[in-house]
Motif scaffolding. Sequence first.
Motif, PDB file in Angstrom:
ATOM      1  N   ALA A 189       0.826  -1.205   0.000  1.00 29.93           N
ATOM      2  CA  ALA A 189       0.000   0.000   0.000  1.00 29.93           C
ATOM      3  C   ALA A 189       0.862   1.257   0.000  1.00 29.93           C
ATOM      4  O   ALA A 189       1.911   1.310   0.632  1.00 29.93           O
ATOM      5  CB  ALA A 189      -0.925   0.004   1.205  1.00 29.93           C
ATOM      6  N   GLU A 190       0.411   2.257  -0.718  1.00 26.17           N
ATOM      7  CA  GLU A 190       1.142   3.516  -0.798  1.00 26.17           C
ATOM      8  C   GLU A 190       0.913   4.349   0.458  1.00 26.17           C
ATOM      9  O   GLU A 190       0.002   4.053   1.259  1.00 26.17           O
ATOM     10  CB  GLU A 190       0.687   4.294  -2.026  1.00 26.17           C
ATOM     11  CG  GLU A 190      -0.771   4.715  -1.981  1.00 26.17           C
ATOM     12  CD  GLU A 190      -1.196   5.384  -3.280  1.00 26.17           C
ATOM     13  OE1 GLU A 190      -1.609   6.560  -3.220  1.00 26.17           O
ATOM     14  OE2 GLU A 190      -1.105   4.748  -4.344  1.00 26.17           O
ATOM     15  N   ASP A 194      -1.715   3.022   3.434  1.00 23.52           N
ATOM     16  CA  ASP A 194      -1.146   2.047   4.370  1.00 23.52           C
ATOM     17  C   ASP A 194      -1.653   2.262   5.796  1.00 23.52           C
ATOM     18  O   ASP A 194      -1.421   1.421   6.674  1.00 23.52           O
ATOM     19  CB  ASP A 194       0.383   2.065   4.313  1.00 23.52           C
ATOM     20  CG  ASP A 194       1.001   3.417   4.679  1.00 23.52           C
ATOM     21  OD1 ASP A 194       0.243   4.374   4.972  1.00 23.52           O
ATOM     22  OD2 ASP A 194       2.237   3.520   4.653  1.00 23.52           O
ATOM     23  N   ARG A 195      -2.355   3.379   6.043  1.00 26.06           N
ATOM     24  CA  ARG A 195      -2.994   3.566   7.343  1.00 26.06           C
ATOM     25  C   ARG A 195      -4.317   2.805   7.422  1.00 26.06           C
ATOM     26  O   ARG A 195      -4.912   2.710   8.487  1.00 26.06           O
ATOM     27  CB  ARG A 195      -3.229   5.058   7.601  1.00 26.06           C
ATOM     28  CG  ARG A 195      -1.943   5.853   7.857  1.00 26.06           C
ATOM     29  CD  ARG A 195      -2.266   7.260   8.291  1.00 26.06           C
ATOM     30  NE  ARG A 195      -1.085   7.974   8.728  1.00 26.06           N
ATOM     31  CZ  ARG A 195      -0.629   9.112   8.178  1.00 26.06           C
ATOM     32  NH1 ARG A 195      -1.293   9.653   7.148  1.00 26.06           N
ATOM     33  NH2 ARG A 195       0.451   9.704   8.637  1.00 26.06           N
ATOM     34  N   ARG A 199      -1.766  -3.666   2.226  1.00 21.89           N
ATOM     35  CA  ARG A 199      -1.778  -4.073   0.828  1.00 21.89           C
ATOM     36  C   ARG A 199      -2.844  -3.293   0.061  1.00 21.89           C
ATOM     37  O   ARG A 199      -3.793  -2.758   0.644  1.00 21.89           O
ATOM     38  CB  ARG A 199      -2.070  -5.567   0.680  1.00 21.89           C
ATOM     39  CG  ARG A 199      -1.164  -6.491   1.461  1.00 21.89           C
ATOM     40  CD  ARG A 199       0.234  -6.531   0.931  1.00 21.89           C
ATOM     41  NE  ARG A 199       0.325  -7.114  -0.406  1.00 21.89           N
ATOM     42  CZ  ARG A 199       1.454  -7.200  -1.105  1.00 21.89           C
ATOM     43  NH1 ARG A 199       2.586  -6.732  -0.595  1.00 21.89           N
ATOM     44  NH2 ARG A 199       1.471  -7.744  -2.304  1.00 21.89           N
ATOM     45  N   GLN A 200      -2.681  -3.232  -1.268  1.00 19.87           N
ATOM     46  CA  GLN A 200      -3.673  -2.638  -2.151  1.00 19.87           C
ATOM     47  C   GLN A 200      -3.575  -3.321  -3.511  1.00 19.87           C
ATOM     48  O   GLN A 200      -2.554  -3.941  -3.833  1.00 19.87           O
ATOM     49  CB  GLN A 200      -3.429  -1.134  -2.325  1.00 19.87           C
ATOM     50  CG  GLN A 200      -2.169  -0.802  -3.135  1.00 19.87           C
ATOM     51  CD  GLN A 200      -2.018   0.691  -3.381  1.00 19.87           C
ATOM     52  OE1 GLN A 200      -1.771   1.456  -2.462  1.00 19.87           O
ATOM     53  NE2 GLN A 200      -2.164   1.092  -4.641  1.00 19.87           N
ATOM     54  N   PRO A 201      -4.627  -3.242  -4.324  1.00 23.12           N
ATOM     55  CA  PRO A 201      -4.544  -3.805  -5.668  1.00 23.12           C
ATOM     56  C   PRO A 201      -3.495  -3.064  -6.502  1.00 23.12           C
ATOM     57  O   PRO A 201      -3.252  -1.870  -6.302  1.00 23.12           O
ATOM     58  CB  PRO A 201      -5.947  -3.584  -6.241  1.00 23.12           C
ATOM     59  CG  PRO A 201      -6.827  -3.390  -5.055  1.00 23.12           C
ATOM     60  CD  PRO A 201      -5.979  -2.726  -4.025  1.00 23.12           C
ATOM     61  N   VAL A 266     -11.143   5.482  14.581  1.00 15.02           N
ATOM     62  CA  VAL A 266     -10.741   5.351  13.176  1.00 15.02           C
ATOM     63  C   VAL A 266      -9.572   6.291  12.882  1.00 15.02           C
ATOM     64  O   VAL A 266      -9.580   7.454  13.292  1.00 15.02           O
ATOM     65  CB  VAL A 266     -11.927   5.668  12.230  1.00 15.02           C
ATOM     66  CG1 VAL A 266     -11.474   5.685  10.778  1.00 15.02           C
ATOM     67  CG2 VAL A 266     -13.037   4.648  12.436  1.00 15.02           C
ATOM     68  N   VAL A 267      -8.571   5.794  12.165  1.00 19.96           N
ATOM     69  CA  VAL A 267      -7.411   6.604  11.814  1.00 19.96           C
ATOM     70  C   VAL A 267      -7.660   7.268  10.468  1.00 19.96           C
ATOM     71  O   VAL A 267      -7.934   6.585   9.467  1.00 19.96           O
ATOM     72  CB  VAL A 267      -6.133   5.744  11.744  1.00 19.96           C
ATOM     73  CG1 VAL A 267      -4.935   6.614  11.348  1.00 19.96           C
ATOM     74  CG2 VAL A 267      -5.886   5.057  13.071  1.00 19.96           C
ATOM     75  N   ASP A 268      -7.573   8.588  10.440  1.00 22.00           N
ATOM     76  CA  ASP A 268      -7.722   9.329   9.188  1.00 22.00           C
ATOM     77  C   ASP A 268      -6.526   8.985   8.294  1.00 22.00           C
ATOM     78  O   ASP A 268      -5.379   9.210   8.678  1.00 22.00           O
ATOM     79  CB  ASP A 268      -7.742  10.835   9.482  1.00 22.00           C
ATOM     80  CG  ASP A 268      -8.031  11.672   8.249  1.00 22.00           C
ATOM     81  OD1 ASP A 268      -7.391  11.444   7.201  1.00 22.00           O
ATOM     82  OD2 ASP A 268      -8.884  12.572   8.335  1.00 22.00           O
ATOM     83  N   PRO A 269      -6.769   8.419   7.089  1.00 29.20           N
ATOM     84  CA  PRO A 269      -5.644   8.001   6.246  1.00 29.20           C
ATOM     85  C   PRO A 269      -4.790   9.157   5.739  1.00 29.20           C
ATOM     86  O   PRO A 269      -3.626   8.957   5.388  1.00 29.20           O
ATOM     87  CB  PRO A 269      -6.332   7.266   5.078  1.00 29.20           C
ATOM     88  CG  PRO A 269      -7.730   7.765   5.074  1.00 29.20           C
ATOM     89  CD  PRO A 269      -8.065   8.090   6.488  1.00 29.20           C
TER      90      PRO A 269
END
Length: 277
Positions: A189-190, A194-195, A199-201, A266-269
């Motif tokens: 994840a970028e 990543d927060r 992982r991401q597509p 919740v963590v703000d990305p």
Amino acid sequence: MCGRYASSAHPEDLVEEFDVDLDLTGERIRSILATPQSPPAGEPDFNVAPTKAAPVVLTRAARGDPDAGPIRQLRLLTWGLVPSWAKAPKVGLRLINARAEELLDKSSFARAAAVRRCLVPADGWYEWQVSPTAVDAKGRPRKQPFFVHRSDGRPIAMAGLYEFWRDTSLAETDPDAWLTTYSIITTAAEPGLDRIHERQPLVLERESWDDWLDPAADDPVAVKAHLAFSAPGRFDAYPVSTAVNSSRNNGSQLLEPVGPSDLVGVVDPTTGEIIGP
């Protein structure tokens, strides 16, 4: 990982967006679901889950004409890659994603990575963030779903692989004798995303589509270059309702943002700030 995504475009729109030559989404396909797919495969689906069939773009010779050149097709494939050597389709449940870093070395994916690459159209994907501070009623870390989409509003083209599996218990002329499946490739994840999850597509840009889809472009070095592609800053993410947790739920309401007052731990990305008590 990528375990859910939204794909609301109609086939005719995908044909135009992805420069498709042949739309085969009207063909009958084998389903591995115990009950009829809802909504039906090929119709707008805001909660695509593994084992469902969904639109996928690939390039190969048209069925019944193997001597013809490869053409770009839009087809309905089942999510969860079943290798040709598998004894049963249930293997696909473990292969919904393929890690870019090990793709060319794993027997489940290596051959498909060389010659059977595809693009999986999507509006965006869902990912669940594990709260660092809040727990649920069972005392486990609370999970908040997010929807991740392109900032420019364009459709997403997730890199994928596809495979054909032959059910040897059925006659070759039986329409259910072949099952065609796909897996979505993931990468690290970028920053920001990543927060939400590590992982991401792997999302490819239009200038890479031709080469990625070309079955003749089988040089491992070239394939590896696509797998290493990264362009941070293309995506926005926002929290959505936990209604998406159930694959039975569907509809555009799943994409509606959840306000700060409804968030807990919740963590703000974007900022890293924790929202909610």
